[in-house]
Motif scaffolding. Sequence first.
Motif, mmCIF file in Angstrom:
data_model
loop_
_atom_site.group_PDB
_atom_site.id
_atom_site.type_symbol
_atom_site.label_atom_id
_atom_site.label_comp_id
_atom_site.label_asym_id
_atom_site.label_seq_id
_atom_site.Cartn_x
_atom_site.Cartn_y
_atom_site.Cartn_z
ATOM 1 N N ILE A 57 0.825 -1.212 0.000
ATOM 2 C CA ILE A 57 0.000 0.000 0.000
ATOM 3 C C ILE A 57 0.856 1.258 0.000
ATOM 4 C CG2 ILE A 57 -1.936 -1.178 1.128
ATOM 5 C CD1 ILE A 57 -1.383 0.274 3.654
ATOM 6 N N HIS A 58 0.289 2.279 -0.612
ATOM 7 C CA HIS A 58 0.871 3.609 -0.616
ATOM 8 C C HIS A 58 0.262 4.390 0.533
ATOM 9 C CE1 HIS A 58 2.528 3.044 -4.608
ATOM 10 N NE2 HIS A 58 1.343 2.794 -5.124
ATOM 11 N N ALA A 59 1.005 5.386 1.032
ATOM 12 C CA ALA A 59 0.449 6.286 2.050
ATOM 13 C C ALA A 59 0.844 7.700 1.663
ATOM 14 C CB ALA A 59 0.988 5.923 3.422
ATOM 15 N N LYS A 60 -0.166 8.518 1.463
ATOM 16 C CA LYS A 60 0.067 9.914 1.054
ATOM 17 C C LYS A 60 -0.415 10.829 2.167
ATOM 18 C CE LYS A 60 -2.592 11.743 -2.216
ATOM 19 N NZ LYS A 60 -3.146 11.845 -3.594
ATOM 20 N N LYS A 61 0.492 11.624 2.708
ATOM 21 C CA LYS A 61 0.123 12.575 3.767
ATOM 22 C C LYS A 61 -0.743 13.681 3.175
ATOM 23 C CE LYS A 61 1.144 11.766 7.920
ATOM 24 N NZ LYS A 61 2.403 11.134 8.242
ATOM 25 N N ASP A 62 -1.858 13.948 3.851
ATOM 26 C CA ASP A 62 -2.756 15.018 3.415
ATOM 27 C C ASP A 62 -3.227 15.740 4.666
ATOM 28 O OD1 ASP A 62 -4.488 16.609 1.850
ATOM 29 O OD2 ASP A 62 -6.153 15.246 2.317
ATOM 30 N N GLY A 63 -2.407 16.691 5.108
ATOM 31 C CA GLY A 63 -2.725 17.389 6.354
ATOM 32 C C GLY A 63 -2.580 16.426 7.511
ATOM 33 N N GLN A 64 -3.602 16.375 8.328
ATOM 34 C CA GLN A 64 -3.523 15.476 9.471
ATOM 35 C C GLN A 64 -3.878 14.040 9.081
ATOM 36 O OE1 GLN A 64 -7.618 17.567 10.808
ATOM 37 N NE2 GLN A 64 -6.360 16.769 12.456
ATOM 38 N N HIS A 65 -4.361 13.868 7.868
ATOM 39 C CA HIS A 65 -4.733 12.523 7.422
ATOM 40 C C HIS A 65 -3.591 11.832 6.677
ATOM 41 C CE1 HIS A 65 -9.104 13.047 8.194
ATOM 42 N NE2 HIS A 65 -8.789 14.332 8.020
ATOM 43 N N SER A 66 -3.661 10.528 6.680
ATOM 44 C CA SER A 66 -2.831 9.733 5.787
ATOM 45 C C SER A 66 -3.774 8.991 4.853
ATOM 46 C CB SER A 66 -1.995 8.707 6.566
ATOM 47 O OG SER A 66 -0.766 9.255 6.957
ATOM 48 N N LEU A 67 -3.615 9.239 3.577
ATOM 49 C CA LEU A 67 -4.491 8.570 2.619
ATOM 50 C C LEU A 67 -3.820 7.294 2.121
ATOM 51 C CD1 LEU A 67 -5.868 11.623 0.622
ATOM 52 C CD2 LEU A 67 -6.912 10.359 2.523
ATOM 53 N N LEU A 68 -4.507 6.206 2.361
ATOM 54 C CA LEU A 68 -3.971 4.900 1.982
ATOM 55 C C LEU A 68 -4.586 4.428 0.671
ATOM 56 C CD1 LEU A 68 -4.256 3.150 5.473
ATOM 57 C CD2 LEU A 68 -2.397 4.573 4.577
ATOM 58 N N SER A 69 -3.777 3.722 -0.105
ATOM 59 C CA SER A 69 -4.284 3.127 -1.344
ATOM 60 C C SER A 69 -3.429 1.922 -1.710
ATOM 61 C CB SER A 69 -4.262 4.153 -2.481
ATOM 62 O OG SER A 69 -2.949 4.652 -2.666
ATOM 63 N N VAL A 70 -3.968 1.087 -2.560
ATOM 64 C CA VAL A 70 -3.251 -0.128 -2.944
ATOM 65 C C VAL A 70 -2.207 0.181 -4.016
ATOM 66 C CG1 VAL A 70 -3.469 -2.428 -3.956
ATOM 67 C CG2 VAL A 70 -5.236 -1.566 -2.411
ATOM 68 N N ASN A 71 -1.067 -0.415 -3.882
ATOM 69 C CA ASN A 71 -0.041 -0.379 -4.924
ATOM 70 C C ASN A 71 -0.396 -1.489 -5.918
ATOM 71 O OD1 ASN A 71 2.211 -0.580 -6.521
ATOM 72 N ND2 ASN A 71 3.683 -0.472 -4.830
ATOM 73 N N LYS A 72 -1.253 -1.137 -6.863
ATOM 74 C CA LYS A 72 -1.794 -2.159 -7.778
ATOM 75 C C LYS A 72 -0.708 -2.784 -8.636
ATOM 76 C CE LYS A 72 -6.426 -0.151 -8.021
ATOM 77 N NZ LYS A 72 -7.508 0.386 -8.878
ATOM 78 N N LYS A 73 0.259 -1.965 -9.018
ATOM 79 C CA LYS A 73 1.376 -2.491 -9.819
ATOM 80 C C LYS A 73 2.055 -3.645 -9.091
ATOM 81 C CE LYS A 73 2.481 -0.144 -13.729
ATOM 82 N NZ LYS A 73 2.512 1.324 -13.581
ATOM 83 N N LEU A 74 2.370 -3.409 -7.813
ATOM 84 C CA LEU A 74 3.068 -4.447 -7.055
ATOM 85 C C LEU A 74 2.172 -5.652 -6.809
ATOM 86 C CD1 LEU A 74 5.658 -5.285 -5.629
ATOM 87 C CD2 LEU A 74 4.706 -4.363 -3.523
ATOM 88 N N LEU A 75 0.922 -5.379 -6.536
ATOM 89 C CA LEU A 75 -0.017 -6.486 -6.302
ATOM 90 C C LEU A 75 -0.096 -7.387 -7.535
ATOM 91 C CD1 LEU A 75 -2.090 -7.933 -4.579
ATOM 92 C CD2 LEU A 75 -3.814 -6.283 -5.333
ATOM 93 N N GLU A 76 -0.201 -6.783 -8.694
ATOM 94 C CA GLU A 76 -0.228 -7.549 -9.954
ATOM 95 C C GLU A 76 1.074 -8.333 -10.128
ATOM 96 O OE1 GLU A 76 -2.434 -8.123 -12.188
ATOM 97 O OE2 GLU A 76 -3.972 -6.551 -12.114
ATOM 98 N N LYS A 77 2.153 -7.634 -9.858
ATOM 99 C CA LYS A 77 3.469 -8.253 -10.013
ATOM 100 C C LYS A 77 3.602 -9.447 -9.067
ATOM 101 C CE LYS A 77 8.236 -6.574 -10.413
ATOM 102 N NZ LYS A 77 9.157 -5.550 -9.878
ATOM 103 N N TYR A 78 3.097 -9.267 -7.868
ATOM 104 C CA TYR A 78 3.145 -10.363 -6.892
ATOM 105 C C TYR A 78 2.356 -11.571 -7.386
ATOM 106 C CZ TYR A 78 1.813 -13.136 -2.857
ATOM 107 O OH TYR A 78 1.563 -14.174 -2.014
ATOM 108 N N LEU A 79 1.138 -11.330 -7.852
ATOM 109 C CA LEU A 79 0.292 -12.434 -8.309
ATOM 110 C C LEU A 79 0.932 -13.163 -9.487
ATOM 111 C CD1 LEU A 79 -3.153 -10.611 -7.986
ATOM 112 C CD2 LEU A 79 -2.336 -12.519 -6.580
ATOM 113 N N THR A 80 1.541 -12.391 -10.379
ATOM 114 C CA THR A 80 2.229 -12.986 -11.527
ATOM 115 C C THR A 80 3.438 -13.804 -11.085
ATOM 116 O OG1 THR A 80 1.552 -11.122 -12.898
ATOM 117 C CG2 THR A 80 3.354 -12.467 -13.727
ATOM 118 N N SER A 81 4.249 -13.220 -10.205
ATOM 119 C CA SER A 81 5.459 -13.903 -9.733
ATOM 120 C C SER A 81 5.131 -15.176 -8.980
ATOM 121 C CB SER A 81 6.270 -12.976 -8.831
ATOM 122 O OG SER A 81 6.681 -11.840 -9.542
#
Lengths: 88, 88
Positions: A57-81
Amino acid sequence: MDLLKISKALADATRFKILKILMAKGEISCSELEGHFTLSQPTISHHSKILFDCGLIHAKKDGQHSLLSVNKKLLEKYLTSLKEELVK
Amino acid sequence: MDLLKISKALADATRFKILKILMAKGEISCSELEGHFTLSQPTISHHSKILFDCGLIHAKKDGQHSLLSVNKKLLEKYLTSLKEELVK
DNA sequence: TCAATATATAGATATATTTCAATATATCTT
DNA sequence: AAGATATATTGAAATATATCTATATATTGA
């Protein structure tokens, strides 16, 4: 990419659910994520860190929040590998 | 198929290696499998049991030997399901 | 600046996992 | 039947993991 580290990160019900929520919602804050669980804030933070540390997952600081999201590239790469390592 | 149980089974270096050896060799006995590790016989037996319990390997009794092999059908199904659960 | 909110870290506890030595069980060979 | 070989099980120790409460840090808004 550390295949084993990612596999360990995925091999937990809470972290698997976190990933699924993030896949569905796109980019959400830690507090919004916590709302989907009955677990404590530190526990969700702990699991998020494990997913972050293996790169899933990625984490992007946005003020007092941390916005989380999936690193889809890596997830795909993992499933393939995983498939390549095991099946091919 | 218990996705989480299989994920946990795969999230260990020894068990991952066992699967890879079985994929490469086809059907081998426990003792031949042990030859690929420096770990003790009970430890390899323990890991094999975990792989067996989640369905990832077959065990066929052949006299005093147990011939182990990968349940390729289930492995494929797991890889497909994992992708479907996470990516789709 | 102060209080409120969001997230991270520390420390403790309970549970799970990995590993081995010892032993049990099953089968083979002589 | 007895010894040898193959595998499984038991019990214990060491390590890792999941979880919580308490606290720290960072940021926002009054």
